[in-house]
Structure formats: structure tokens, C-alpha cells
Design an enzyme around this catalytic site. Structure first.
Site, PDB file in Angstrom:
ATOM      1  N   PRO A   1      22.098  84.711  19.894  1.00 54.93           N
ATOM      2  CA  PRO A   1      21.315  85.565  20.794  1.00 54.93           C
ATOM      3  C   PRO A   1      21.109  86.990  20.269  1.00 54.93           C
ATOM      4  O   PRO A   1      20.159  87.667  20.691  1.00 54.93           O
ATOM      5  CB  PRO A   1      22.150  85.564  22.084  1.00 54.93           C
ATOM      6  CG  PRO A   1      22.805  84.222  22.087  1.00 54.93           C
ATOM      7  CD  PRO A   1      23.160  83.989  20.636  1.00 54.93           C
TER       8      PRO A   1
ATOM      9  N   THR B   1      24.310  80.184  25.472  1.00 53.18           N
ATOM     10  CA  THR B   1      25.667  79.747  25.819  1.00 53.18           C
ATOM     11  C   THR B   1      26.629  80.307  24.784  1.00 53.18           C
ATOM     12  O   THR B   1      26.281  80.396  23.596  1.00 53.18           O
ATOM     13  CB  THR B   1      25.748  78.201  25.905  1.00 53.18           C
ATOM     14  OG1 THR B   1      27.024  77.813  26.444  1.00 53.18           O
ATOM     15  CG2 THR B   1      25.600  77.535  24.549  1.00 53.18           C
TER      16      THR B   1
ATOM     17  N   ILE C   1      22.663  79.938  20.685  1.00 53.03           N
ATOM     18  CA  ILE C   1      24.063  79.580  20.875  1.00 53.03           C
ATOM     19  C   ILE C   1      24.953  80.595  20.164  1.00 53.03           C
ATOM     20  O   ILE C   1      24.607  81.075  19.077  1.00 53.03           O
ATOM     21  CB  ILE C   1      24.285  78.147  20.322  1.00 53.03           C
ATOM     22  CG1 ILE C   1      23.464  77.124  21.137  1.00 53.03           C
ATOM     23  CG2 ILE C   1      25.751  77.776  20.282  1.00 53.03           C
ATOM     24  CD1 ILE C   1      23.332  75.755  20.498  1.00 53.03           C
ATOM     25  N   CYS C   2      26.107  80.913  20.803  1.00 48.46           N
ATOM     26  CA  CYS C   2      27.147  81.717  20.130  1.00 48.46           C
ATOM     27  C   CYS C   2      26.615  83.125  19.862  1.00 48.46           C
ATOM     28  O   CYS C   2      26.212  83.820  20.793  1.00 48.46           O
ATOM     29  CB  CYS C   2      27.592  80.976  18.867  1.00 48.46           C
ATOM     30  SG  CYS C   2      29.000  81.661  18.001  1.00 48.46           S
ATOM     31  N   ILE C   3      26.549  83.568  18.616  1.00 48.86           N
ATOM     32  CA  ILE C   3      26.068  84.909  18.282  1.00 48.86           C
ATOM     33  C   ILE C   3      24.571  84.917  17.972  1.00 48.86           C
ATOM     34  O   ILE C   3      23.969  86.006  17.836  1.00 48.86           O
ATOM     35  CB  ILE C   3      26.891  85.502  17.111  1.00 48.86           C
ATOM     36  CG1 ILE C   3      26.651  87.004  16.927  1.00 48.86           C
ATOM     37  CG2 ILE C   3      26.614  84.758  15.812  1.00 48.86           C
ATOM     38  CD1 ILE C   3      27.067  87.856  18.103  1.00 48.86           C
TER      39      ILE C   3
END
Lengths: 217, 217
Positions: free
Chosen positions: A138, A190, A134-136
Site C-alpha cells: 500500500p 490487508t 498487501i502488506c507494505i
């Protein structure tokens, strides 16, 4: 009951796991009648940020101990968790996901990933168990799986997208209410607060991510 | 846009605001298209609890600074907020609501309420603006409004119910998926983690509480 590992990185968006993203992850897991297995590395945080002023403080805090606040005390040192223990793994965002789980926030594309985080992510991938980020988060996931060319989203931030590509990943633009699925690598991501704007917006993408992860088990 | 004050008390169930309850409060407010106005008192926490071990530590932490983690930095010192600034007030639970907003956790029925918390609750009540209280926060709310015989729920805990009655309140039994409404005093309460068992269960009562509060504005 399906067991979903939730890898936390502290408690707070600037030095730990983003709290809203983490809680919405736990909510979606519970609503899907799955069980959250919270975990974090037992290590000092990179630093402590005063979230009122945004300034670094002199304090030391431990990632596992602070993550326990989000997990209401029900949390395990990641070193005691293997891919045998869980059916899927989810990594909420927040700066801790790139300051504590890896040092991407400091080193960029030359980052290294915490060795227990690297181990568990690769164990999950080797067993074809799904992983959500989620968010950063990845960015850390990409570094951990760089040899597999993971396809992820962090929203539409060009600088982050370029770094993900430079680390061997492939970046896809995605809106906050949606998810990106890497079918080959069984990854789901996401953008959440990479885009925002608010908690109701990020809750849509996070719920989709959790439901997708659970469907893939 | 209706403005809902969210009175935080730190960040963590044992020494601050219960994180899940606080985040679900913010989620329900945003989903109802209202605006959350987060606030907390600028004061030291009663103490700091290691949420992994449950033991008290030697640290000092500030209630406003730690609450800023839940509020993502968008938070105001309660001393700068009056009943003119908000349409309703909600107090999430967690031990901080009875350790920092009042000293009920230590003093029981002889508790005193933080003077800014006492001021704002009474300003809201004098203007007949609705107030919500979650989990154990109704104990602090009852003490603050004892002369008005507030009717609240903290679930079905007999000891807490007796103390609420001893402080001038009236206690009503309530399930986690429901709310109790004191129509005369315009108060709404829900048991949340006083009963649990899980985050999906408490989310139902908290969403009802927020929607009821907003309907009453």
C-alpha cells in the site's frame, strides 16, 4: 472468467515479492474461479539479499525473471499489460514492492514509482477497476495515487502510517485477519506479514481481499 | 506442538523446490497447529534455470540460501537435523527434489541420494516416523528407501512409475486431490503438479497429505 492482474516484484521477502503472500494470492484467485494474470517489470532488482544471512550480495537479478519462479513461468512484462487486459489488479507485499516497484524503501515519502507501475495503477483507477495491495505494498499504491487520497492499511505500524499520510494517503489500523476497503477509490488492503504472526493468519486476510476485489468487479 | 520437518531443495520449480507446493505445505502445517522445521542441504544447486525462458544460466546458487527465501530465513542446514528433532518429514516437489536432493533427474534409476538426505530419511524410517513426499519427490524417497520397497504415487506418469518400480518401489496411480498411503513404511505421497492443473487442485492433496502425516505421529 474474471482476470486478476498479480503484480510481482521478484521472489523473496527481502528483495522481491513475499513468497507466501504471492502464492496465497494465486490460491485465492484460483479458488474463486478467476484467472491470475501475473506480471512484473523487466528491470534489475534494487539489490539481491541472501535470505539466510540477511546480507546484501554482489549478484544482479532481474525482477521479471525472478518473479517467473513464483508464476511458474506464466508471466508477462508489465509494459505489455493495460487496464483493458485485466478486471482488477493485486500487489503482494515483500520488500520488492517498495524497492523495485517504487523506491519508497530508500526515499521514503519522496519516493518515485516505476513508470510502468505508475501507468497501470492509474489506468486501473481511471477505469474504476479495483486494486488490492498487501502488506507494505500500500505504500507504493499510495504514492502512485497520492492525488486521490487513497485510504489503506499496513496494519498498525506508526512510522509507516505517518509516511502514508505524508504522501497524501489516509491510514487505517487493521488486524491481520481483516481488510480495509476504500469504497471511493475501490482499493482493498490487508496487513499480512506487516503483522503476521504466521502463514495461516495472513491467509485469512488475503483470501478476504481477493474475494472482495472479485465482488467489486 | 508436533514438529514437521520440511526438506527444501532451492526456490523454483525448474531448479529448486516447487514454490506453490512448498508454501501450501507450510500453510497446511500451520493450520494443523503443528510447527514447520525447514531445512535444506548446504550445497550448490545442480544448475540455475531462468524460469522466464526455461534456459540454463551461468549463475551459481546455493540450495540452502535459495530455500531460505521460501522459509523466510527460518531454516537450518539438514546436517544439523536428526530424527530426534522432528516428528515427521515432508519433501515438497519441484525439479530440485530430483536434481539437488538426489541426481535422479540426470541418472534415472542409477541415481544416488545426497548423503545427508539419505541419512535423515533412513533415520526417520528406522524410527517409524512418517514421511511425506509430493509431486516427483517420491522418486528420491524411493531411491533412499529402496530396500524397503516403498509404495508411492507420482500420479499416472508411466515413465516415472516404471523407474520407481525399477528402483525397488511400487507405484500406485492417484488423482491430484488424493494421497497414497504406504501403511507398512508409514509413507504418504500426492501427485500435486505431476498432474495439476492448478494451485487449488494441488492444495487439496497437499492438505490431505499433511493432515494424514500428523495423524500418524
Amino acid at each position: 472468467m474474471k482476470k486478476i492482474g498479480v503484480l510481482l516484484a521478484g521472489c523473496g521477502k527481502n528483495d522481491g515479492s513475499e513468497i507466501h503472500e504471492s502464492v496465497l494470492t494465486l490460491l485465492s484467485i484460483d479458488r474463486a474461479n478467476a484467472k491470475a494474470v501475473c506480471m512484473a517489470p523487466d528491470m534489475d532488482q534494487l539489490h539481491v539479499i541472501n535470505h539466510l544471512t540477511g546480507m546484501e550480495t554482489e549478484e544482479k537479478r532481474n525482477v521479471l525473471v525472478e518473479s517467473a519462479r513464483i508464476a511458474r513461468g506464466e508471466i508477462t512484462d508489465i509494459k505489455n499489460i493495460t487496464a483493458e487486459d485485466i478486471d482488477a489488479l493485486v500487489i503482494p507485499g515483500g520488500a520488492g514492492s517498495i524497492k523495485n516497484l517504487s523506491n519508497y524503501a530508500i526515499k521514503g515519502t519522496g519516493a518515485s514509482v516505476n513508470h510502468e507501475v505508475l501507468r497501470l495503477i492509474n489506468e486501473m483507477s481511471d477505469k474504476a477497476k479495483p486494486i488490492g495491495a498487501i502488506c507494505i505494498a500500500p505504500a507504493t499504491l499510495t504514492k502512485a495515487l497520492s492525488s486521490k487520497n487513497p485510504e489503506v492499511t499496513v496494519g498498525n505500524d506508526i512510522s509507516s502510517a505517518e509516511k502514508i499520510e505524508a504522501m497524501g494517503g489516509r491510514h487505517k489500523i487493521c488486524t491481520v485477519d481483516n481488510i480495509h476497503i476504500d469504497k471511493n477509490n475501490r482499493l482493498v488492503s490487508t496487513p499480512a506479514y506487516m503483522l503476521g504472526p504466521g502463514i495461516k493468519d495472513i491467509s485469512i486476510g488475503i483470501e478476504k481481499l481477493i474475494n472482495q476485489i472479485i465482488d467489486m468487479i
